[in-house]
Design a protein around this motif. Sequence first.
Motif, PDB file in Angstrom:
ATOM      1  N   VAL A  25       0.849  -1.199   0.000  1.00 40.35           N
ATOM      2  CA  VAL A  25       0.000   0.000   0.000  1.00 40.35           C
ATOM      3  C   VAL A  25       0.877   1.240   0.000  1.00 40.35           C
ATOM      4  CG1 VAL A  25      -1.787   1.276   1.234  1.00 40.35           C
ATOM      5  CG2 VAL A  25      -1.794  -1.237   1.254  1.00 40.35           C
ATOM      6  N   ASP A  26       0.748   2.072  -1.026  1.00 40.55           N
ATOM      7  CA  ASP A  26       1.476   3.343  -1.132  1.00 40.55           C
ATOM      8  C   ASP A  26       0.472   4.474  -0.976  1.00 40.55           C
ATOM      9  OD1 ASP A  26       2.939   5.586  -1.798  1.00 40.55           O
ATOM     10  OD2 ASP A  26       3.986   4.627  -3.475  1.00 40.55           O
ATOM     11  N   LEU A  27       0.321   4.928   0.265  1.00 46.83           N
ATOM     12  CA  LEU A  27      -0.688   5.950   0.543  1.00 46.83           C
ATOM     13  C   LEU A  27      -0.296   7.297  -0.048  1.00 46.83           C
ATOM     14  CD1 LEU A  27      -1.590   5.002   4.226  1.00 46.83           C
ATOM     15  CD2 LEU A  27      -2.879   4.517   2.136  1.00 46.83           C
ATOM     16  N   ALA A  28       0.990   7.570  -0.143  1.00 48.92           N
ATOM     17  CA  ALA A  28       1.428   8.847  -0.699  1.00 48.92           C
ATOM     18  C   ALA A  28       1.095   8.933  -2.189  1.00 48.92           C
ATOM     19  CB  ALA A  28       2.936   9.021  -0.484  1.00 48.92           C
ATOM     20  N   ALA A  29       1.306   7.851  -2.906  1.00 45.14           N
ATOM     21  CA  ALA A  29       1.021   7.840  -4.336  1.00 45.14           C
ATOM     22  C   ALA A  29      -0.423   7.475  -4.645  1.00 45.14           C
ATOM     23  CB  ALA A  29       1.958   6.864  -5.047  1.00 45.14           C
ATOM     24  N   GLY A  30      -1.145   6.951  -3.649  1.00 46.41           N
ATOM     25  CA  GLY A  30      -2.530   6.531  -3.875  1.00 46.41           C
ATOM     26  C   GLY A  30      -2.625   5.288  -4.720  1.00 46.41           C
ATOM     27  N   ARG A  31      -1.871   4.234  -4.329  1.00 43.68           N
ATOM     28  CA  ARG A  31      -1.862   2.993  -5.109  1.00 43.68           C
ATOM     29  C   ARG A  31      -1.778   1.783  -4.186  1.00 43.68           C
ATOM     30  NH1 ARG A  31       2.901   4.957  -9.187  1.00 43.68           N
ATOM     31  NH2 ARG A  31       1.641   6.343 -10.505  1.00 43.68           N
ATOM     32  N   VAL A  32      -2.356   0.674  -4.648  1.00 42.36           N
ATOM     33  CA  VAL A  32      -2.168  -0.603  -3.970  1.00 42.36           C
ATOM     34  C   VAL A  32      -1.685  -1.605  -5.009  1.00 42.36           C
ATOM     35  CG1 VAL A  32      -3.870  -0.202  -2.147  1.00 42.36           C
ATOM     36  CG2 VAL A  32      -4.591  -1.266  -4.288  1.00 42.36           C
ATOM     37  N   SER A  33      -0.764  -2.469  -4.598  1.00 41.63           N
ATOM     38  CA  SER A  33      -0.232  -3.488  -5.495  1.00 41.63           C
ATOM     39  C   SER A  33      -0.814  -4.840  -5.101  1.00 41.63           C
ATOM     40  CB  SER A  33       1.299  -3.537  -5.402  1.00 41.63           C
ATOM     41  OG  SER A  33       1.856  -2.295  -5.808  1.00 41.63           O
ATOM     42  N   ILE A  34      -1.388  -5.531  -6.062  1.00 45.77           N
ATOM     43  CA  ILE A  34      -1.977  -6.851  -5.826  1.00 45.77           C
ATOM     44  C   ILE A  34      -0.963  -7.892  -6.302  1.00 45.77           C
ATOM     45  CG2 ILE A  34      -3.950  -8.338  -6.249  1.00 45.77           C
ATOM     46  CD1 ILE A  34      -4.575  -5.709  -4.777  1.00 45.77           C
ATOM     47  N   ARG A  35      -0.328  -8.570  -5.347  1.00 45.04           N
ATOM     48  CA  ARG A  35       0.746  -9.506  -5.670  1.00 45.04           C
ATOM     49  C   ARG A  35       0.408 -10.954  -5.323  1.00 45.04           C
ATOM     50  NH1 ARG A  35       3.873  -5.126  -3.278  1.00 45.04           N
ATOM     51  NH2 ARG A  35       5.117  -4.086  -4.893  1.00 45.04           N
ATOM     52  N   ARG A  36      -0.595 -11.154  -4.475  1.00 48.72           N
ATOM     53  CA  ARG A  36      -0.867 -12.509  -3.982  1.00 48.72           C
ATOM     54  C   ARG A  36      -2.338 -12.603  -3.583  1.00 48.72           C
ATOM     55  NH1 ARG A  36       0.906  -9.333  -0.193  1.00 48.72           N
ATOM     56  NH2 ARG A  36       2.998  -9.239  -1.056  1.00 48.72           N
ATOM     57  N   ALA A  37      -2.765 -13.815  -3.244  1.00 47.04           N
ATOM     58  CA  ALA A  37      -4.128 -14.053  -2.764  1.00 47.04           C
ATOM     59  C   ALA A  37      -4.067 -15.132  -1.699  1.00 47.04           C
ATOM     60  CB  ALA A  37      -5.041 -14.480  -3.910  1.00 47.04           C
ATOM     61  N   LEU A  38      -5.036 -15.137  -0.801  1.00 48.94           N
ATOM     62  CA  LEU A  38      -5.101 -16.199   0.198  1.00 48.94           C
ATOM     63  C   LEU A  38      -5.635 -17.471  -0.450  1.00 48.94           C
ATOM     64  CD1 LEU A  38      -6.421 -14.689   3.552  1.00 48.94           C
ATOM     65  CD2 LEU A  38      -4.077 -15.164   2.859  1.00 48.94           C
ATOM     66  N   ASP A  39      -5.134 -18.597  -0.005  1.00 50.64           N
ATOM     67  CA  ASP A  39      -5.596 -19.899  -0.477  1.00 50.64           C
ATOM     68  C   ASP A  39      -6.820 -20.294   0.346  1.00 50.64           C
ATOM     69  OD1 ASP A  39      -5.988 -22.558  -1.175  1.00 50.64           O
ATOM     70  OD2 ASP A  39      -3.847 -22.973  -1.323  1.00 50.64           O
ATOM     71  N   THR A  40      -7.952 -20.487  -0.313  1.00 46.25           N
ATOM     72  CA  THR A  40      -9.184 -20.820   0.400  1.00 46.25           C
ATOM     73  C   THR A  40      -9.210 -22.259   0.884  1.00 46.25           C
ATOM     74  OG1 THR A  40     -10.290 -21.355  -1.682  1.00 46.25           O
ATOM     75  CG2 THR A  40     -10.524 -19.104  -0.874  1.00 46.25           C
ATOM     76  N   THR A  41      -8.254 -23.083   0.426  1.00 46.33           N
ATOM     77  CA  THR A  41      -8.262 -24.498   0.806  1.00 46.33           C
ATOM     78  C   THR A  41      -7.323 -24.816   1.966  1.00 46.33           C
ATOM     79  OG1 THR A  41      -6.481 -25.128  -0.726  1.00 46.33           O
ATOM     80  CG2 THR A  41      -8.731 -25.103  -1.589  1.00 46.33           C
ATOM     81  N   GLN A  42      -6.492 -23.842   2.369  1.00 50.27           N
ATOM     82  CA  GLN A  42      -5.518 -24.101   3.419  1.00 50.27           C
ATOM     83  C   GLN A  42      -5.281 -22.825   4.212  1.00 50.27           C
ATOM     84  OE1 GLN A  42      -1.849 -25.686   1.917  1.00 50.27           O
ATOM     85  NE2 GLN A  42      -1.429 -26.818   3.793  1.00 50.27           N
ATOM     86  N   ARG A  43      -5.508 -22.867   5.495  1.00 51.46           N
ATOM     87  CA  ARG A  43      -5.439 -21.685   6.348  1.00 51.46           C
ATOM     88  C   ARG A  43      -4.023 -21.104   6.382  1.00 51.46           C
ATOM     89  NH1 ARG A  43      -8.576 -19.438  10.654  1.00 51.46           N
ATOM     90  NH2 ARG A  43      -7.787 -17.298  10.743  1.00 51.46           N
ATOM     91  N   ASP A  44      -3.956 -19.765   6.395  1.00 51.44           N
ATOM     92  CA  ASP A  44      -2.697 -19.020   6.532  1.00 51.44           C
ATOM     93  C   ASP A  44      -1.721 -19.273   5.381  1.00 51.44           C
ATOM     94  OD1 ASP A  44      -3.814 -18.187   8.877  1.00 51.44           O
ATOM     95  OD2 ASP A  44      -2.438 -19.262  10.191  1.00 51.44           O
TER      96      ASP A  44
END
Length: 408
Positions: free
Chosen positions: A245-264
């Motif tokens: 999260v870059d609050l100064a530039a007003g941007r978020v980078s989406i690099r990963r996702a949580l696995d719904t089949t395995q916790r954490d």
Amino acid sequence: MAKGKRRTGKGSITSYPTKAGTRWRWQLRVPVDPENPDEGERQTGGGGFLTADAADDALDEAKRKLRQRLTFTRAVPTVGEYLDEWVAGRQLERSTLVAYRRLIRVHIAPALGDVPLDKLTATRIARHYRDLATSGRRDAAGFGKPLSANTISKVHAVLSAALDVAVSDGFVAVNPARKRVIVQPPTGRAVRAQRPEMQVWTAEHLARFLLWSRESGDDLYPLWAVIAYTGVRRSEALALMWRDVDLAAGRVSIRRALDTTQRDTVKLTKTGGARVIDIDADTVAVLRAWRATLGGLSLDRVRADAYVFGTIRDGRPRSPNEVSRRWRRRVAAARDELGTDALPVIRLHDLRHTHASLMLALGVPVKVVSERLGHASATITLDVYSHVLPGQGKAAADMLAAAVRSVQ
């Protein structure tokens, strides 16, 4: 004897003279004992062929039989046995493998699992697909009802892919699932026709809910706001870290996702790539306030590798399914307070659809919306959200007519 050119693998064909004319032979190196390949190799072959093509065909058949012996030294496996072996060797995301195994276990193995692989025919597959379309559901709520065209299409994709490998392994000469004239899997049009109508909120509905959520003290209000104003997937939002999260530039980078089949556990995004999404000043303010709240709990909660929307208690990644349950409860509570007519029921994933639909309705270019959503191509965006575009087409037609009239 004239020496021929080496062919694929360790096989070759050669020509040799006889009193009756030129003849051809094939040769292939094979293990002395297929079950104990370390014992060395021997050469086998056959001759007397009138043409090089005939010898080449015999060599291909010998290679096919060799691959079959090396893959399974016993009898030809059943469809169920081979599918289990096939999926075990796939290098895919865990969630994808879980989905494949479920399709095999629930919708393929019960009917086709005991059929020897080399006895599976296109006609048998076609009958199975018809049975699925008539009474293929196996979930508790709809057991025995027709299975959707979308799920049958996924069954076909898995079975076809596995049988393609079976051809390479030498168990079958052709893939029976690819005989589309006989098998006739669901078409894309059939899948789209059964797709449930997309439920989205209007801008008024969204504003009403977010205001209610914030004023009611909902601790997940920042999460709802980020999903609504970025269009990210549930698992992508829950995998956000503060370094993304870059609050100064007003941007978020989406690099990963949580696995719904395995916790954490995190995984790559659905398309496997990262993307950067610009956010508006109001969303920046929401995230600044949320960061300040978490920082008041512990400085560890706002470190670069801390999850933005981790659990309040210890900052661990939240369960995606639990977050969806929280969403349903919050929407129900908002409807109780604001009135059922004031707020239609939508799923959490529909918040992403709402983001896309509102942007397209406002005239944002499809390519821009597609990039924000993380679609593999703008074609996917057009296919999913075509219902939003007819109004834009009318506006474009009016604009063109006005432009032409102005110069007449």
